[in-house]
Scaffold this motif. Sequence first.
Motif, mmCIF file in Angstrom:
data_model
loop_
_atom_site.group_PDB
_atom_site.id
_atom_site.type_symbol
_atom_site.label_atom_id
_atom_site.label_comp_id
_atom_site.label_asym_id
_atom_site.label_seq_id
_atom_site.Cartn_x
_atom_site.Cartn_y
_atom_site.Cartn_z
ATOM 1 N N THR A 65 0.823 -1.202 0.000
ATOM 2 C CA THR A 65 0.000 0.000 0.000
ATOM 3 C C THR A 65 0.862 1.258 0.000
ATOM 4 O O THR A 65 0.569 2.219 -0.703
ATOM 5 C CB THR A 65 -0.957 -0.004 1.214
ATOM 6 O OG1 THR A 65 -1.794 -1.162 1.110
ATOM 7 C CG2 THR A 65 -1.825 1.228 1.250
ATOM 8 N N GLN A 85 -8.135 -1.882 1.419
ATOM 9 C CA GLN A 85 -7.878 -1.300 2.735
ATOM 10 C C GLN A 85 -8.470 -2.199 3.825
ATOM 11 O O GLN A 85 -9.452 -2.901 3.595
ATOM 12 C CB GLN A 85 -8.471 0.112 2.823
ATOM 13 C CG GLN A 85 -7.972 1.041 1.739
ATOM 14 C CD GLN A 85 -6.476 1.307 1.821
ATOM 15 O OE1 GLN A 85 -5.753 0.780 2.644
ATOM 16 N NE2 GLN A 85 -5.984 2.135 0.930
ATOM 17 N N GLU A 88 -13.322 0.193 5.876
ATOM 18 C CA GLU A 88 -13.919 1.283 5.101
ATOM 19 C C GLU A 88 -13.799 2.559 5.928
ATOM 20 O O GLU A 88 -14.267 2.610 7.065
ATOM 21 C CB GLU A 88 -15.382 0.976 4.787
ATOM 22 C CG GLU A 88 -16.013 2.010 3.876
ATOM 23 C CD GLU A 88 -17.347 1.551 3.345
ATOM 24 O OE1 GLU A 88 -17.480 1.418 2.119
ATOM 25 O OE2 GLU A 88 -18.250 1.315 4.167
ATOM 26 N N GLN A 91 -10.093 7.794 2.926
ATOM 27 C CA GLN A 91 -8.784 7.383 2.411
ATOM 28 C C GLN A 91 -8.027 8.617 1.931
ATOM 29 O O GLN A 91 -8.622 9.567 1.431
ATOM 30 C CB GLN A 91 -8.945 6.390 1.257
ATOM 31 C CG GLN A 91 -9.740 5.151 1.598
ATOM 32 C CD GLN A 91 -9.099 4.294 2.684
ATOM 33 O OE1 GLN A 91 -7.880 4.256 2.841
ATOM 34 N NE2 GLN A 91 -9.931 3.596 3.446
ATOM 35 N N PHE A 93 -4.563 9.509 -0.332
ATOM 36 C CA PHE A 93 -3.447 9.080 -1.170
ATOM 37 C C PHE A 93 -2.638 10.295 -1.597
ATOM 38 O O PHE A 93 -3.106 11.429 -1.501
ATOM 39 C CB PHE A 93 -3.974 8.329 -2.401
ATOM 40 C CG PHE A 93 -4.233 6.867 -2.141
ATOM 41 C CD1 PHE A 93 -3.656 5.890 -2.941
ATOM 42 C CD2 PHE A 93 -5.062 6.451 -1.100
ATOM 43 C CE1 PHE A 93 -3.881 4.544 -2.704
ATOM 44 C CE2 PHE A 93 -5.289 5.113 -0.857
ATOM 45 C CZ PHE A 93 -4.697 4.156 -1.657
ATOM 46 N N ILE A 104 -7.443 8.396 -9.571
ATOM 47 C CA ILE A 104 -7.606 7.612 -8.353
ATOM 48 C C ILE A 104 -9.105 7.482 -8.107
ATOM 49 O O ILE A 104 -9.806 8.489 -7.981
ATOM 50 C CB ILE A 104 -6.890 8.284 -7.167
ATOM 51 C CG1 ILE A 104 -5.394 8.459 -7.496
ATOM 52 C CG2 ILE A 104 -7.087 7.473 -5.893
ATOM 53 C CD1 ILE A 104 -4.634 9.295 -6.492
ATOM 54 N N TYR A 106 -12.120 5.934 -5.799
ATOM 55 C CA TYR A 106 -12.448 5.425 -4.467
ATOM 56 C C TYR A 106 -13.752 4.645 -4.545
ATOM 57 O O TYR A 106 -14.733 5.094 -5.153
ATOM 58 C CB TYR A 106 -12.561 6.589 -3.483
ATOM 59 C CG TYR A 106 -11.246 7.310 -3.289
ATOM 60 C CD1 TYR A 106 -10.249 6.778 -2.474
ATOM 61 C CD2 TYR A 106 -10.975 8.518 -3.930
ATOM 62 C CE1 TYR A 106 -9.033 7.433 -2.290
ATOM 63 C CE2 TYR A 106 -9.770 9.179 -3.749
ATOM 64 C CZ TYR A 106 -8.807 8.627 -2.939
ATOM 65 O OH TYR A 106 -7.603 9.274 -2.755
ATOM 66 N N GLN A 117 -10.324 11.219 -7.740
ATOM 67 C CA GLN A 117 -9.304 12.270 -7.798
ATOM 68 C C GLN A 117 -8.679 12.080 -9.174
ATOM 69 O O GLN A 117 -7.899 11.162 -9.388
ATOM 70 C CB GLN A 117 -8.255 12.128 -6.684
ATOM 71 C CG GLN A 117 -8.757 12.483 -5.314
ATOM 72 C CD GLN A 117 -8.927 13.983 -5.128
ATOM 73 O OE1 GLN A 117 -8.454 14.802 -5.904
ATOM 74 N NE2 GLN A 117 -9.633 14.347 -4.071
ATOM 75 N N SER A 130 -10.507 10.812 -0.311
ATOM 76 C CA SER A 130 -11.699 10.206 -0.907
ATOM 77 C C SER A 130 -12.943 11.062 -0.650
ATOM 78 O O SER A 130 -13.918 10.938 -1.376
ATOM 79 C CB SER A 130 -11.913 8.801 -0.344
ATOM 80 O OG SER A 130 -12.130 8.841 1.053
ATOM 81 N N ALA A 134 -14.276 4.835 1.979
ATOM 82 C CA ALA A 134 -13.995 3.893 0.887
ATOM 83 C C ALA A 134 -13.228 2.705 1.450
ATOM 84 O O ALA A 134 -12.481 2.828 2.407
ATOM 85 C CB ALA A 134 -13.195 4.578 -0.208
ATOM 86 N N VAL A 137 -9.401 1.239 -3.450
ATOM 87 C CA VAL A 137 -8.923 2.364 -4.255
ATOM 88 C C VAL A 137 -8.307 1.777 -5.517
ATOM 89 O O VAL A 137 -7.456 0.900 -5.450
ATOM 90 C CB VAL A 137 -7.877 3.203 -3.486
ATOM 91 C CG1 VAL A 137 -7.424 4.386 -4.326
ATOM 92 C CG2 VAL A 137 -8.424 3.659 -2.138
ATOM 93 N N GLU A 139 -6.226 2.664 -8.970
ATOM 94 C CA GLU A 139 -5.417 3.645 -9.684
ATOM 95 C C GLU A 139 -5.248 3.177 -11.121
ATOM 96 O O GLU A 139 -4.854 2.035 -11.373
ATOM 97 C CB GLU A 139 -4.041 3.813 -9.032
ATOM 98 C CG GLU A 139 -4.112 4.478 -7.672
ATOM 99 C CD GLU A 139 -2.749 4.707 -7.043
ATOM 100 O OE1 GLU A 139 -2.682 5.553 -6.132
ATOM 101 O OE2 GLU A 139 -1.753 4.050 -7.433
#
Length: 161
Positions: A65, A85, A88, A91, A93, A104, A106, A117, A130, A134, A137, A139
């Motif tokens: 992570t 994760q 919940e 989050q 990042f 990104i 979520y 994002q 987020s 969330a 995630v 990516e």
Amino acid sequence: MAYFKHISFLVFLLVLASCKTESKSAIKTETVSFTKEGELKVLSTETDSIKANFDIEIAETEYETQTGLMYRKSMKTNRGMLFVQPTEALQYFYMKNTEIPLDIIYINSGMKIVSFQKNAQPFNENTLPSNVPAKFVLEINAGLSDQLGLQVGDSISFSRL
């Protein structure tokens, strides 16, 4: 005698400066390659049809992570990384040591996209939250979320290899 001390000191500084430059340029990171660990589908909330398929790496340990997609020069369009994760929650990042721009996504524990994002910039250490709880995630390459028409409410499903 003072002249030689002065020259010796200057030579010492030059040697020190050259050593410093060499050590900086000698620092290298190994290229990290993609390892397919699963497959992920994004399903439309409106039609239940598949909007996208991705080959994914799965990050769930603390080390995985924290490292994420750092130190990678590129990523193929059909690939991504799914972070699982432990709970919940909100989050956060960031893009430290990440060389490629990313979207990104979520996702909550019900497997629904809850926020984005988009176009996270390489090496940017600003927090990318987020904004809602969330559990997962995803990516992917920057711009793909818009290109594929992904939206809040779409769902995902994934399987491990």
